[in-house]
Scaffold this active site. Sequence first.
Site, short mmCIF file in Angstrom:
data_model
loop_
_atom_site.label_atom_id
_atom_site.label_comp_id
_atom_site.label_asym_id
_atom_site.label_seq_id
_atom_site.Cartn_x
_atom_site.Cartn_y
_atom_site.Cartn_z
N HIS A 154 0.70 -0.82 0.13
CA HIS A 154 0.45 -0.28 0.18
C HIS A 154 0.44 1.46 0.19
O HIS A 154 2.38 1.26 0.48
CB HIS A 154 -0.63 -0.31 1.06
CG HIS A 154 -1.99 -0.94 0.84
ND1 HIS A 154 -3.13 -0.90 1.83
CD2 HIS A 154 -1.97 -2.40 0.89
CE1 HIS A 154 -3.78 -1.89 1.92
NE2 HIS A 154 -2.91 -3.02 1.21
N GLU B 243 0.72 3.62 1.84
CA GLU B 243 1.42 4.28 3.43
C GLU B 243 2.31 3.62 4.21
O GLU B 243 3.38 4.25 4.59
CB GLU B 243 0.50 4.20 4.24
CG GLU B 243 -1.57 4.76 4.04
CD GLU B 243 -2.49 4.98 2.85
OE1 GLU B 243 -3.26 4.34 3.13
OE2 GLU B 243 -1.87 3.47 1.94
N CYS C 276 -2.80 -0.44 7.26
CA CYS C 276 -2.03 0.97 6.86
C CYS C 276 -1.96 2.16 8.16
O CYS C 276 -1.09 2.43 9.22
CB CYS C 276 -2.39 2.00 6.26
SG CYS C 276 -1.54 0.66 4.28
N CYS D 169 -6.77 1.80 5.50
CA CYS D 169 -6.79 0.98 5.91
C CYS D 169 -6.60 0.32 6.89
O CYS D 169 -5.81 0.94 7.66
CB CYS D 169 -6.95 -0.18 4.69
SG CYS D 169 -5.12 -0.89 4.59
#
Length: 146
Positions: free
Chosen positions: A50, A52, A83, A80
């Site tokens: 992801h 992040e 993260c 999410c």
Amino acid sequence: MNKFMDEALLFANKAYNKQEVPIGAVIVKDNKIIAKAFNCRERKQNALYHAEILAINKACKKLKSWRLDNCELYVTLEPCPMCAGAIANARLKKVYIGAHEKTSEDNLCEAILTSPRLNHKVEFEFLSEYEAPCKKLLTDFFKSKR
């Protein structure tokens, strides 16, 4: 407008152009960008890639520390749970969010970032002026997939 969120949006567009879910992230320390990333899950076939997480990893390498004290994250979509946990554990000071996740009525991201179970609380702020462009990028991306 915010130059750091503008950069995160630029990286979200890079993800879009590479057929990745268009989310971009930028980490700032002392008013300077120290890391930036976009989603790479499809290209790398890795669930952890992801934006992040990738930005946090780059910032940790740059600072030679897992503690990202006094750093701020700018991200185009509400993080999410995975993260959000990484953000709290990296001890980021604050997260600026471009758009709400469409299923976030339960405030899960906020609950994780401010959880009393964690010894570090993360401030967060939605930048409402970015909601429309960040959401449009995501909507356009998923429409192109259908």
